[in-house]
Every structure is written in C-alpha cells, then in structure tokens.
Design a protein around this motif. Structure first.
Motif, mmCIF file in Angstrom:
data_model
loop_
_atom_site.group_PDB
_atom_site.id
_atom_site.type_symbol
_atom_site.label_atom_id
_atom_site.label_comp_id
_atom_site.label_asym_id
_atom_site.label_seq_id
_atom_site.Cartn_x
_atom_site.Cartn_y
_atom_site.Cartn_z
ATOM 1 N N THR A 155 0.823 -1.194 0.000
ATOM 2 C CA THR A 155 0.000 0.000 0.000
ATOM 3 C C THR A 155 0.859 1.247 0.000
ATOM 4 O OG1 THR A 155 -0.054 0.217 2.401
ATOM 5 C CG2 THR A 155 -1.708 -1.225 1.404
ATOM 6 N N GLU A 156 0.222 2.377 -0.360
ATOM 7 C CA GLU A 156 0.948 3.633 -0.380
ATOM 8 C C GLU A 156 1.487 3.967 1.001
ATOM 9 O OE1 GLU A 156 0.161 8.362 -1.375
ATOM 10 O OE2 GLU A 156 -1.360 6.869 -1.793
ATOM 11 N N GLN A 157 0.671 3.683 2.033
ATOM 12 C CA GLN A 157 1.115 4.001 3.386
ATOM 13 C C GLN A 157 2.293 3.132 3.778
ATOM 14 O OE1 GLN A 157 -1.786 3.529 6.458
ATOM 15 N NE2 GLN A 157 -0.538 4.516 8.005
ATOM 16 N N ASP A 158 2.234 1.842 3.445
ATOM 17 C CA ASP A 158 3.348 0.968 3.770
ATOM 18 C C ASP A 158 4.610 1.426 3.057
ATOM 19 O OD1 ASP A 158 2.484 -0.907 5.607
ATOM 20 O OD2 ASP A 158 1.444 -2.057 4.072
ATOM 21 N N SER A 159 4.475 1.776 1.771
ATOM 22 C CA SER A 159 5.632 2.213 1.009
ATOM 23 C C SER A 159 6.218 3.490 1.581
ATOM 24 C CB SER A 159 5.229 2.431 -0.457
ATOM 25 O OG SER A 159 6.319 2.883 -1.201
ATOM 26 N N ARG A 160 5.354 4.402 1.982
ATOM 27 C CA ARG A 160 5.830 5.684 2.505
ATOM 28 C C ARG A 160 6.502 5.508 3.858
ATOM 29 N NH1 ARG A 160 3.296 8.997 5.985
ATOM 30 N NH2 ARG A 160 1.311 7.930 5.733
ATOM 31 N N LYS A 161 5.970 4.596 4.664
ATOM 32 C CA LYS A 161 6.488 4.442 6.016
ATOM 33 C C LYS A 161 7.506 3.312 6.134
ATOM 34 C CE LYS A 161 2.429 6.297 8.325
ATOM 35 N NZ LYS A 161 1.345 6.032 9.258
ATOM 36 N N TYR A 162 7.925 2.799 5.039
ATOM 37 C CA TYR A 162 8.739 1.602 5.020
ATOM 38 C C TYR A 162 10.096 1.744 5.691
ATOM 39 C CZ TYR A 162 10.476 -2.717 3.143
ATOM 40 O OH TYR A 162 10.974 -3.960 3.018
ATOM 41 N N PRO A 163 10.788 2.895 5.585
ATOM 42 C CA PRO A 163 12.124 2.979 6.175
ATOM 43 C C PRO A 163 12.061 2.961 7.703
ATOM 44 C CG PRO A 163 11.765 4.712 4.546
ATOM 45 C CD PRO A 163 10.425 4.135 4.897
ATOM 46 N N TYR A 164 12.093 1.757 8.294
ATOM 47 C CA TYR A 164 11.955 1.625 9.725
ATOM 48 C C TYR A 164 13.005 2.394 10.483
ATOM 49 C CZ TYR A 164 15.816 -1.525 9.014
ATOM 50 O OH TYR A 164 17.024 -2.046 8.634
ATOM 51 N N ALA A 165 14.157 2.646 9.887
ATOM 52 C CA ALA A 165 15.248 3.274 10.619
ATOM 53 C C ALA A 165 15.008 4.745 10.897
ATOM 54 C CB ALA A 165 16.556 3.112 9.836
ATOM 55 N N LEU A 191 6.112 -10.844 2.411
ATOM 56 C CA LEU A 191 4.963 -11.409 3.107
ATOM 57 C C LEU A 191 3.775 -10.456 3.092
ATOM 58 C CD1 LEU A 191 6.788 -13.019 6.175
ATOM 59 C CD2 LEU A 191 5.735 -14.217 4.237
ATOM 60 N N GLN A 192 4.051 -9.174 3.205
ATOM 61 C CA GLN A 192 2.961 -8.192 3.188
ATOM 62 C C GLN A 192 2.273 -8.174 1.828
ATOM 63 O OE1 GLN A 192 2.647 -4.955 1.620
ATOM 64 N NE2 GLN A 192 0.664 -4.683 2.626
ATOM 65 N N GLU A 193 3.071 -8.195 0.777
ATOM 66 C CA GLU A 193 2.511 -8.165 -0.578
ATOM 67 C C GLU A 193 1.732 -9.442 -0.888
ATOM 68 O OE1 GLU A 193 5.785 -7.333 -3.151
ATOM 69 O OE2 GLU A 193 5.985 -5.268 -2.442
ATOM 70 N N ALA A 194 2.067 -10.534 -0.189
ATOM 71 C CA ALA A 194 1.358 -11.804 -0.378
ATOM 72 C C ALA A 194 0.065 -11.858 0.431
ATOM 73 C CB ALA A 194 2.265 -12.967 0.016
ATOM 74 N N ASP A 246 5.025 8.015 13.720
ATOM 75 C CA ASP A 246 4.293 7.623 12.516
ATOM 76 C C ASP A 246 5.098 6.644 11.673
ATOM 77 O OD1 ASP A 246 2.180 9.186 13.204
ATOM 78 O OD2 ASP A 246 2.671 10.841 11.850
ATOM 79 N N SER A 247 6.408 6.864 11.591
ATOM 80 C CA SER A 247 7.248 6.026 10.748
ATOM 81 C C SER A 247 7.320 4.588 11.253
ATOM 82 C CB SER A 247 8.662 6.610 10.664
ATOM 83 O OG SER A 247 9.192 6.810 11.961
ATOM 84 N N ALA A 248 6.960 4.360 12.511
ATOM 85 C CA ALA A 248 6.974 3.007 13.066
ATOM 86 C C ALA A 248 5.628 2.321 12.947
ATOM 87 C CB ALA A 248 7.387 3.055 14.540
ATOM 88 N N ARG A 249 4.586 3.075 12.557
ATOM 89 C CA ARG A 249 3.228 2.531 12.485
ATOM 90 C C ARG A 249 2.816 2.368 11.028
ATOM 91 N NH1 ARG A 249 -0.186 6.116 14.221
ATOM 92 N NH2 ARG A 249 1.157 7.775 14.995
ATOM 93 N N LEU A 250 3.052 1.187 10.492
ATOM 94 C CA LEU A 250 2.671 0.883 9.125
ATOM 95 C C LEU A 250 1.210 0.442 9.098
ATOM 96 C CD1 LEU A 250 5.812 0.785 9.164
ATOM 97 C CD2 LEU A 250 5.661 -1.011 7.439
ATOM 98 N N THR A 251 0.682 0.289 7.913
ATOM 99 C CA THR A 251 -0.691 -0.180 7.784
ATOM 100 C C THR A 251 -0.845 -1.597 8.311
ATOM 101 O OG1 THR A 251 -0.993 1.176 5.811
ATOM 102 C CG2 THR A 251 -2.590 -0.577 6.170
ATOM 103 N N HIS A 252 0.132 -2.463 8.023
ATOM 104 C CA HIS A 252 0.008 -3.871 8.367
ATOM 105 C C HIS A 252 1.044 -4.340 9.380
ATOM 106 C CE1 HIS A 252 -2.237 -3.678 4.555
ATOM 107 N NE2 HIS A 252 -2.881 -4.738 4.990
ATOM 108 N N ALA A 253 1.735 -3.445 10.029
ATOM 109 C CA ALA A 253 2.741 -3.835 11.016
ATOM 110 C C ALA A 253 3.134 -2.629 11.857
ATOM 111 C CB ALA A 253 3.972 -4.418 10.322
ATOM 112 N N VAL A 254 3.757 -2.933 12.999
ATOM 113 C CA VAL A 254 4.282 -1.891 13.885
ATOM 114 C C VAL A 254 5.708 -2.272 14.251
ATOM 115 C CG1 VAL A 254 3.994 -0.673 16.074
ATOM 116 C CG2 VAL A 254 1.985 -1.547 14.862
ATOM 117 N N LEU A 255 6.609 -1.318 14.207
ATOM 118 C CA LEU A 255 7.971 -1.602 14.624
ATOM 119 C C LEU A 255 7.966 -2.091 16.065
ATOM 120 C CD1 LEU A 255 11.017 -1.395 13.813
ATOM 121 C CD2 LEU A 255 11.033 0.783 15.038
ATOM 122 N N ALA A 256 8.504 -3.279 16.297
ATOM 123 C CA ALA A 256 8.592 -3.818 17.659
ATOM 124 C C ALA A 256 9.873 -3.337 18.328
ATOM 125 C CB ALA A 256 8.557 -5.339 17.632
ATOM 126 N N PHE A 257 10.972 -3.444 17.599
ATOM 127 C CA PHE A 257 12.252 -2.980 18.122
ATOM 128 C C PHE A 257 13.257 -2.905 16.981
ATOM 129 C CE2 PHE A 257 12.245 -7.614 18.538
ATOM 130 C CZ PHE A 257 13.483 -7.988 18.023
#
Length: 383
Positions: free
Chosen positions: A2-12, A115-118, A139-150
């Motif tokens: 998704t657009e949100q996942d792509s935008r928020k993808y850089p977990y770092a 896995l997300q795309e699948a 915000d960068s840690a809160r993706l549409t389908h996941a949340v940065l755990a650590f």
C-alpha cells in the motif's frame, strides 16, 4: 504494497533523540508493569486466548513477566506463547496449508515486504490504541500492516577474560587471529550479516557496504574464506552466541545487542563493540487467518502502551514508544540499540543500516536480492 506501507517503510527513521535527552540511560532493573483491570478496560477487555510468537530464552521470559502476564491480568485474555528463532518459515508453511495457528508474530524488516505483498497480515486496528501510544510511537513506526517492535543491532562481542589487556575494536580485529587468537563465532542464519562484516574487515566504508552487489558478494566470500577455519560454530539462534561465549567455546562472536545487554545486566564479563554494527528492524504483525484476530489486535494496542513498552524494553531491545521514559530508571546508556537518527552520534558513525528496499527488490530472474544472497551464502557454507 500500500501507499502508506511504502511511505512508512524505512523503519530506521524512528527517532529516539528525545529519549536520550530525557534520561541518561534506558534500561533498569526488571520492571513489572502495573497491570490492573482498569488499565485494560473498555476496548481491550475480553476473554479466550491469543497465540503470540517470540524468540525463547531470556527474551520470552522477560516478555512473559513484563508484557504477557500483565496483558492477561488487565484484559482477561490468556497469552499462549510459541517460540521460534525465525517466524517466517513457519508462517509461510501455515499459509500454504491454509491453517494459521498463530495470531501475532515478529517479522524481520527484510522479510516483511514479500509477506505483506502476499497478503499475510491484517491491517493494524489503531482505533484500539490509547492517545499516549499513538503519540509515543512515531508515525514512521506505524505501518498499515505492522508496527515496529524494536530495532536490533548485531555487533561484535568478546569475552573480557580472554583479553585482559584489551580486546578487538573492529571486524578487522576479528579477522586478526594472530593478535587476537581464539575460537570465533558468526551468525549462520542469514548470509548478508557475515558478508557485511567481512566487507567491513576488508576495508569497505560503512556507507558503501549496501547494496550487496555481485562484486561485493564475491569480495565478502573471499574474505570469509580467511576466517572460516577459525569459526568453531555458526550460531543459528539468538540466544546461542552469548551462551557459547560464556562457556568458553568462543572468545569473540557476532551477537544481537539485546542478548548481550541482558547478559551484562546479569554481570557477564563481556564487551560490546559498536564499530561495524549492523542495524536491522523487527516488526509486530497480526497474521491473517489466525484463530484469535480480535484478541491479537487488543494485544497490539496493549503492548505499545507506554508502561508496557517500558516492560518490553527490559528484553534489551527498546520499544519505540518514547513515552515509556517516565517508567524507566536511568541505567546503562552505552548499551542502547542504535537508531541512525539519534541515540549516540559516536556509535551511529560506526554502524551501517540494513537496506530493506534493495534486499526485497526483485532481480531479472524473479528472485529477490535477499534470496540470491542467501543462495550464494548457503553454497559457500556447503563448500
């Protein structure tokens, strides 16, 4: 994706600068979160169970004490924990058999895109989160389908007993068996980490290690040929390297920072070396088709609350919620996981981060760059 996942993808990009500005350290003596019925009332109250994946050993023990049990006490939902050092193979197998037995799992940043795309994950229900969690987890840690755990850092760790006059300070020293003799260990799970360490030892600047193009893979494997006879065991689980180090089977090894921090808190005579540390991210995910999806969403909301985030941080792997500060005593500042935007400028300059988008990108042959790296790695190991 998704657009949100792509935008928020850089977990770092998760920033914890304010964390260090607010306290001289992150970790404290084991914290038991205050779990009351009121804490989980209304939206998070429930019944039944939720099946949550974790990594076993001290990591799971700490989660059970500071996260799982408080969640059950607060919500009435029992946590069934399942352990595996890598969740992804089991998740793929469950999806293929169309029988998903888990509800919540840790997913490495490198494996998340595929896995997300699948369609493996459910969207995170942020409507269940309280205001403190929404404001504390960037915000960068809160993706549409996941949340940065650590954010995890794999780095060089050595036994100070083996080097009373001073141990290795870089991966070049790890390769220097003449000045720093003794048996060694390296992660045998994923090839990209040993390859990146080898390139560092061979003089490649940290900023140039990624992407791991074919010429760099060749260079890394050639360098690994030099150290291979001195590797007594390629460790395959996160809890192994520190245990082998303390047992005297290694004098130095690569190891996850959180496992090293836990050992140091318990008095282990080991030293962490930030030079050439490899930074990666791990996400929380809710598995689509899991048996207790509603409870899984409640668990995700609970674990990201500030007080529970502080409990999670006792694993040695800091949760991203900066509002946990009020629940943490100042302790052990040099041992924090690195975050490229913050934390410790002197450590940041010595580390390199995992290039997730490139790793997940498809090659002309249809395989991802990560799959190709792993094939080259396994073929080299088998020689």
């Amino acid at each position: 994706m998704t657009e949100q996942d792509s935008r928020k993808y850089p977990y770092a990009t998760v920033s914890r600068r304010s964390l260090l500005q607010s306290t001289t350290a992150l970790l404290s003596v084991p914290l038991v979160a205050k779990a009351t019925a009121a804490f989980g009332q209304e939206k998070l109250a429930g019944s039944g169970e939720v099946v949550v994946h974790s990594y076993g050993g001290s990591f799971t023990e700490t989660l059970r004490k500071n996260v799982f049990d408080p969640f059950s006490q607060a919500t009435g939902i029992r946590v069934v924990d399942v352990t595996a050092d890598l969740a992804e193979p089991q998740i793929k197998a469950m999806n293929q058999s169309k029988r998903v037995d888990w509800d919540v799992a840790f997913i490495s940043a490198g494996n998340y895109p595929e896995l997300q795309e699948a369609g493996t994950f459910m969207p995170i229900d942020y409507s269940l989160w309280n205001d403190e969690a929404l404001k504390g987890v960037p915000d960068s840690a809160r993706l549409t389908h996941a949340v940065l755990a650590f954010q995890s850092t794999t780095l060089l760790v050595y036994d100070k007993r083996a080097f009373p006059k001073g141990g290795p300070k870089s991966w070049a020293d790890f390769w220097n068996v003449k000045e720093f003799p003794g048996p060694r260990g390296i992660d045998g799970i994923t090839g990209y980490r040993p390859m990146s360490f080898a390139l560092s030892a061979d003089g490649v600047a940290y900023k140039d290690i990624w992407p791991l193009t074919e010429d760099k893979i060749d260079q890394a494997l050639k360098k690994l040929d030099e150290i291979k006879p001195h590797i007594t065991k390629w460790w395959m689980a996160g809890g192994e390297p520190i245990q082998l180090l303390m047992n005297g089977e290694y004098v130095m090894t690569s190891a996850p920072d959180g496992r090293a921090i836990t050992a140091i808190k318990q008095g282990a005579p080991i030293q962490m070396v930030w030079d050439g540390a490899a930074i990666g991210g791990v996400y929380w995910s809710v598995l689509k088709g899991g048996p207790n999806s509603a409870n899984a969403q409640k668990f995700m909301a609970y674990v990201n609350r500030a007080e529970i985030a502080a409990g999670f941080t006792q694993t040695g792997f800091p949760s991203p919620n900066i509002n946990q500060l009020k629940y943490l005593a100042a302790y052990l500042p040099p041992l924090l996981s690195i975050n490229p935007e913050n934390v410790s400028p002197e450590n940041v300059a010595k580390a390199f981060k995992f290039d997730t988008p490139w790793y997940a990108a498809k090659r002309p042959d249809g395989k991802t760059n990560g799959e190709h790296i792993q094939e080259r790695w396994l073929a080299w190991r088998a020689r």
